[in-house]
Scaffold this active site. Structure first.
Site, PDB file in Angstrom:
ATOM      1  N   ASP A  23      -7.231  -3.740  -2.616  1.00 38.19           N
ATOM      2  CA  ASP A  23      -7.290  -4.389  -1.309  1.00 38.19           C
ATOM      3  C   ASP A  23      -8.034  -5.713  -1.264  1.00 38.19           C
ATOM      4  O   ASP A  23      -7.599  -6.661  -0.640  1.00 38.19           O
ATOM      5  CB  ASP A  23      -7.950  -3.447  -0.302  1.00 38.19           C
ATOM      6  CG  ASP A  23      -7.243  -2.112  -0.227  1.00 38.19           C
ATOM      7  OD1 ASP A  23      -6.435  -1.808  -1.122  1.00 38.19           O
ATOM      8  OD2 ASP A  23      -7.503  -1.373   0.721  1.00 38.19           O
TER       9      ASP A  23
ATOM     10  N   GLU B 264     -15.684   6.682  -6.301  1.00 40.38           N
ATOM     11  CA  GLU B 264     -14.493   5.865  -6.055  1.00 40.38           C
ATOM     12  C   GLU B 264     -14.434   4.694  -7.051  1.00 40.38           C
ATOM     13  O   GLU B 264     -13.383   4.360  -7.571  1.00 40.38           O
ATOM     14  CB  GLU B 264     -14.564   5.348  -4.609  1.00 40.38           C
ATOM     15  CG  GLU B 264     -13.348   4.598  -4.129  1.00 40.38           C
ATOM     16  CD  GLU B 264     -13.513   4.087  -2.695  1.00 40.38           C
ATOM     17  OE1 GLU B 264     -14.625   4.226  -2.127  1.00 40.38           O
ATOM     18  OE2 GLU B 264     -12.531   3.569  -2.151  1.00 40.38           O
TER      19      GLU B 264
HETATM   20  C1  9WN Z   1      -7.251   0.947   2.996  1.00 46.05           C
HETATM   21  C2  9WN Z   1      -7.868   5.376  -0.175  1.00 46.05           C
HETATM   22  C3  9WN Z   1      -7.687   3.868  -0.243  1.00 46.05           C
HETATM   23  C4  9WN Z   1      -7.038   3.440  -1.584  1.00 46.05           C
HETATM   24  C5  9WN Z   1      -7.074   1.930  -1.772  1.00 46.05           C
HETATM   25  C6  9WN Z   1      -8.508   1.444  -1.576  1.00 46.05           C
HETATM   26  C7  9WN Z   1      -9.025   1.860  -0.188  1.00 46.05           C
HETATM   27  C8  9WN Z   1      -8.396   1.604   2.220  1.00 46.05           C
HETATM   28  C9  9WN Z   1      -9.715   1.145   2.826  1.00 46.05           C
HETATM   29  O1  9WN Z   1      -8.962   3.270  -0.090  1.00 46.05           O
HETATM   30  O2  9WN Z   1      -8.244   1.251   0.817  1.00 46.05           O
HETATM   31  O3  9WN Z   1      -6.042   1.456   2.596  1.00 46.05           O
HETATM   32  O4  9WN Z   1     -10.013   1.598   3.946  1.00 46.05           O
HETATM   33  O5  9WN Z   1     -10.432   0.373   2.204  1.00 46.05           O
HETATM   34  O6  9WN Z   1      -8.624   0.074  -1.771  1.00 46.05           O
HETATM   35  O7  9WN Z   1      -6.588   1.608  -3.051  1.00 46.05           O
HETATM   36  O8  9WN Z   1      -5.714   3.885  -1.635  1.00 46.05           O
HETATM   37  O9  9WN Z   1      -8.546   5.839  -1.299  1.00 46.05           O
END
Ligand code: 9WN
Length: 449
Positions: A175, A412
């Protein structure tokens, strides 16, 4: 360490089961995420294959009629305020048999064919009943996985070159990566949006490890723009502020075609299998010609609106290694980049590779996707090494990932200098992929050796 790590990983997956789907982590991510479900299924397949299939089914039951698989499927039992941006913000209309506000309208990398094939392969070790279930589930998933690819290669072919474009950084899964900075610079950062819509992530995670407000305001603005156009993909390059071809997203798209070829094979669809192999080759060629910079000798994200490649060296640039048809020159260049001071394979750092160039002045050891180590990217890199016969490097990387998670927990992401765990604890794909790294030493299908 193996038994201890195995048991702790299995416990994380047990705790993150939410009845008919997995959550990435209890506090920060209380719904079902698309590419998380795929990575998680790969590990869940060892300890509870029925749940792995159920999780994938839950996700694909929320597939849109146009084939897109939403990046989040919302759990109706979770309150609107528990995650931002939640169901009311996305305001997705009802479709098929799904009630309104059931999902988001954007996608994530199509990891699911790869996951389905991995779960199927491992199911044979669980006896005849599991093998039968796996066959039934593959048959159910196959047309849906094909529709997902067709959507990405059709509606998202905004650059008209046979690659899928993403319309939001969240679609990449990486992201907050510096890859998006040049394209995002043209998107207004309207900070007043964060007064109307309050960030929830800062209440449950350390702000230094999350995106800045300016970037978050841009993320929100981009969603509003796509939402207000009814999530339509018509004329994207002309009317949407962020349209980018990502090397990692498209490498997964290509690798998915190869897994679909395997799946079509076991379903007795020989012609389809050939079609998928050809498609994988076409995607590889498009990545090789459009996202490769002969000066930097690595792969970069391309802004479809300006035609410019992002200058940043990010871990996504290493991902085309997953594709067996990649030319030897580019394959070797990826290994050179991975071994360089920018990424420093474990032979130098004893750690898996970071998400961003260690030598860049804005390398950030804490902020997500701007430096920290992610297990899913390293898992994909190891797969690419195996595909191209770099077995010793793959083994070093495997050991370094296991050491990192065993020593620091199922986080994470991880600090790329110290290995300290960051972001959400008890994180699903870190646990799931650790199980896979412990259990599976086989070569991926289509390996070149
Ligand atoms: C937005 C869930 C997700 C992952 C992504 C990561 C993070 C979300 C956030 O978490 O994104 O989708 O709220 O930051 O970057 O890769 O799928 O684990």
């Amino acid at each position: 360490m193996s038994a201890e790590l195995w048991n702790s990983a299995a416990r994380v997956l047990e705790d993150n089961w939410a009845g008919d789907h997995m959550v990435p982590s209890r506090k920060l991510y209380p719904h079902q995420w698309s590419w998380d479900a795929a990575f998680i299924a790969i590990g869940l397949g060892y300890v509870n294959p029925s749940r792995a299939w159920r999780d994938l089914r839950s996700l694909f039951e929320a597939q849109w009629p146009d084939g897109r698989v939403p990046h989040i499927v919302f759990d109706p039992a979770t309150a609107e305020g528990d995650y931002f941006p939640g169901p009311a913000f996305w305001n997705v209309p009802a479709y098929g048999r799904r009630a309104a506000r059931g999902s988001t309208g954007i996608v994530q990398p199509p990891m699911h064919a790869i996951a389905a094939w991995e779960v199927y392969r491992h199911a044979s070790g669980h006896g005849a009943a599991c093998a039968l279930q796996a066959h039934t589930e593959l048959a159910w998933l196959y047309p849906r996985l094909v529709a997902q690819q067709d959507y990405l290669l059709g509606r998202r072919n905004a650059g008209a070159a046979g690659l899928a474009a993403i319309v939001h950084p969240w679609e990449s899964g990486l992201d907050n990566s510096p890859s998006w900075d040049p394209a995002l610079a043209g998107v207004p950062a309207d900070l007043s949006l964060l007064e109307t819509y309050r960030r929830r992530d800062l209440a449950v995670a350390d702000g230094a490890q999350r995106p800045t407000d300016r970037d978050y305001a841009r993320y929100v603005g981009l969603v509003l723009n796509y939402r207000d156009g009814n999530y339509s993909d018509n004329d994207l390059a002309q009317r949407h502020g962020f349209v980018v071809e990502c090397p990692s997203f498209n490498s997964i798209l290509g690798a998915a075609e190869l897994s679909l070829a395997q799946i079509a094979g076991v379903l007795g669809l020989g012609d389809e299998a050939r079609r998928h192999r050809d498609q994988a080759q076409r995607i590889t060629m498009a990545i090789a010609s459009r996202l490769w910079d002969p000066q930097t000798r690595t792969f970069h994200a391309r802004d479809v609106r300006t035609g410019r490649l992002s200058p940043a060296h990010c871990v996504s640039g290493l991902m085309p290694l997953m594709l067996p048809d990649l030319a030897p020159d580019q394959t070797e260049a990826i290994m050179t980049e991975a071994r360089s001071a920018r990424f420093g394979l474990p032979e130098q750092t004893l750690l898996p590779v970071p998400s961003y160039d260690r030598t860049a002045p804005d390398f950030d050891t804490q902020r997500y996707w701007r430096g920290p180590i992610w297990i899913n990217m390293n898992w994909l890199l190891r797969r690419g090494m195996l595909v191209h016969g770099y077995r010793d490097d793959a083994e070093d990387l495997r050991r370094s990932m296991l050491r990192l998670v065993h020593g620091n927990g199922h986080f994470e992401y991880f600090d790329p200098r110290t290995g300290e765990g960051l972001g959400a604890p008890r994180f699903g794909w870190t646990a799931a992929l650790s199980l896979d790294l412990l259990a599976d030493r086989s070569m991926p299908a289509y390996a070149r050796v």
